[in-house]
Design a protein around this motif. Structure first.
Motif, PDB file in Angstrom:
ATOM      1  N   CYS A 190       0.842  -1.193   0.000  1.00 52.89           N
ATOM      2  CA  CYS A 190       0.000   0.000   0.000  1.00 52.89           C
ATOM      3  C   CYS A 190       0.875   1.240   0.000  1.00 52.89           C
ATOM      4  O   CYS A 190       1.794   1.369   0.817  1.00 52.89           O
ATOM      5  N   VAL A 242      -2.319  -0.194  -7.794  1.00 56.00           N
ATOM      6  CA  VAL A 242      -3.485  -0.824  -7.171  1.00 56.00           C
ATOM      7  C   VAL A 242      -3.366  -2.343  -7.306  1.00 56.00           C
ATOM      8  O   VAL A 242      -3.398  -2.882  -8.411  1.00 56.00           O
ATOM      9  N   GLN A 243      -3.227  -3.020  -6.164  1.00 50.32           N
ATOM     10  CA  GLN A 243      -3.153  -4.472  -6.152  1.00 50.32           C
ATOM     11  C   GLN A 243      -4.554  -5.048  -5.964  1.00 50.32           C
ATOM     12  O   GLN A 243      -5.509  -4.329  -5.660  1.00 50.32           O
ATOM     13  N   GLN A 258      -5.951  -6.732  -3.660  1.00 51.46           N
ATOM     14  CA  GLN A 258      -6.571  -6.598  -2.350  1.00 51.46           C
ATOM     15  C   GLN A 258      -6.814  -5.145  -1.955  1.00 51.46           C
ATOM     16  O   GLN A 258      -7.349  -4.880  -0.877  1.00 51.46           O
ATOM     17  N   GLU A 259      -6.458  -4.185  -2.811  1.00 47.71           N
ATOM     18  CA  GLU A 259      -6.593  -2.765  -2.496  1.00 47.71           C
ATOM     19  C   GLU A 259      -7.789  -2.144  -3.215  1.00 47.71           C
ATOM     20  O   GLU A 259      -8.076  -2.483  -4.364  1.00 47.71           O
ATOM     21  N   GLU A 260      -8.472  -1.230  -2.532  1.00 50.33           N
ATOM     22  CA  GLU A 260      -9.541  -0.466  -3.177  1.00 50.33           C
ATOM     23  C   GLU A 260      -8.971   0.724  -3.942  1.00 50.33           C
ATOM     24  O   GLU A 260      -9.569   1.205  -4.907  1.00 50.33           O
ATOM     25  N   ASP A 262      -4.902   3.144  -4.446  1.00 53.79           N
ATOM     26  CA  ASP A 262      -3.496   3.356  -4.090  1.00 53.79           C
ATOM     27  C   ASP A 262      -3.039   4.630  -4.785  1.00 53.79           C
ATOM     28  O   ASP A 262      -2.863   4.653  -6.001  1.00 53.79           O
ATOM     29  N   GLU A 314       1.156   7.300   1.939  1.00 55.88           N
ATOM     30  CA  GLU A 314       0.607   6.665   3.139  1.00 55.88           C
ATOM     31  C   GLU A 314       0.028   7.741   4.041  1.00 55.88           C
ATOM     32  O   GLU A 314       0.409   7.895   5.195  1.00 55.88           O
ATOM     33  N   CYS A 339      -7.747   8.196  -0.105  1.00 56.54           N
ATOM     34  CA  CYS A 339      -7.245   6.813  -0.031  1.00 56.54           C
ATOM     35  C   CYS A 339      -6.451   6.674   1.259  1.00 56.54           C
ATOM     36  O   CYS A 339      -5.440   7.344   1.452  1.00 56.54           O
ATOM     37  N   CYS A 341      -5.079   1.691   2.111  1.00 55.30           N
ATOM     38  CA  CYS A 341      -5.530   1.617   0.720  1.00 55.30           C
ATOM     39  C   CYS A 341      -7.008   1.249   0.622  1.00 55.30           C
ATOM     40  O   CYS A 341      -7.421   0.404  -0.184  1.00 55.30           O
ATOM     41  N   ARG A 342      -7.797   1.920   1.474  1.00 54.71           N
ATOM     42  CA  ARG A 342      -9.250   1.811   1.430  1.00 54.71           C
ATOM     43  C   ARG A 342      -9.810   3.194   1.096  1.00 54.71           C
ATOM     44  O   ARG A 342      -9.306   4.208   1.579  1.00 54.71           O
TER      45      ARG A 342
END
Length: 247
Positions: A113, A118-119, A121-123, A125, A129, A135, A139-140
């Protein structure tokens, strides 16, 4: 001892005594190999080391030669930072490096993240941070925001009209209607003022004479409806007075 027939005496050399003598290339005071100077007092350049000419020898690993020694986290064959392995042969943040000891390291970016990719499992990116920009650090997508995919990363903007004013919005009164003080692009309209904290709905009111803010059609506004103080009850400059700013 090395016998020299032309000399009256023999020359004796002891590897590991910390004194560099011919035919030794180095002598670091021990008979241990893989520390730069071998047990036969030869420099271990093929293992990524170089030794100085002092007695005893001081041997160090050569960062950037493509040979990872035990003192190096990585060695990718160069001294360029930003490729996963620093100029000091340390693994850089957001990278992982692979490769056996005494071989060249191969470094790749680690999916995580904040890496701007954007992977599955990420909503979202967005490459940082930081919370509060749409975001989250996990990464939600944050409440009150919408994020769209741009190439491999995310672009996040506040949802105008949801009744939650975000940092990039001047106002958000919970609708997309113009002429009520807050436009359908969440900008404060002329002649209005909108109040309300971040994350809450904005309350917009038409500016009036006496509210302390000079609006269109007013020559002054000193936050009262008194006469004789330079600004009249109708927000006009009184004779003999000069008003600066709102008053």
């Amino acid at each position: 001892c090395t016998d020299q027939p032309t000399l009256p005496n023999s020359i004796c050399v002891k590897c590991g005594d910390g004194i560099v003598q011919t035919p030794e290339q180095c002598d670091d005071g021990n008979l241990q190999s893989f520390d730069g100077c071998s047990m036969t007092c030869m420099q271990e350049t093929s293992f990524g080391y170089i030794c100085d000419g002092a007695s005893p020898s001081v041997c160090r690993s050569v960062c950037g030669d493509g040979i990872r020694t035990p003192t190096e986290e990585c060695d990718d064959g160069n001294k360029v930072s930003g490729d996963g392995c620093t100029a000091n042969c340390r693994i850089e943040k957001k990278f992982s490096c692979m490769g056996k000891q005494y071989n060249t390291s191969a470094c790749i970016a680690s999916p995580r993240c904040g890496d701007d990719v954007v992977q599955a499992q990420e909503e979202c990116d967005d490459g940082n941070e930081v919370n509060g920009d749409g975001c989250s650090t996990l990464c939600r997508i944050e409440m009150g925001w919408k994020c769209s995919r741009v190439s491999t990363s995310s672009a996040c903007i506040p949802i105008c009209g949801d009744g939650r004013r975000m940092h990039r919005e001047e106002c958000d009164d919970g609708n997309s209607i113009n002429n009520d003080g807050c436009t359908n692009h969440c900008l404060v309209e002329a002649g209005f003022r909108c109040t309300g904290p971040i994350g809450a709905s904005s309350v917009c009111q038409a500016r009036t004479c006496g509210d302390g803010v000079k609006s269109m059609g007013e020559q002054c506004d000193d936050a009262n409806s008194n006469s004789g103080d330079g600004c009249s009850p109708t927000c006009m400059t009184e004779p003999g007075w000069t008003c600066i700013g709102d008053c």
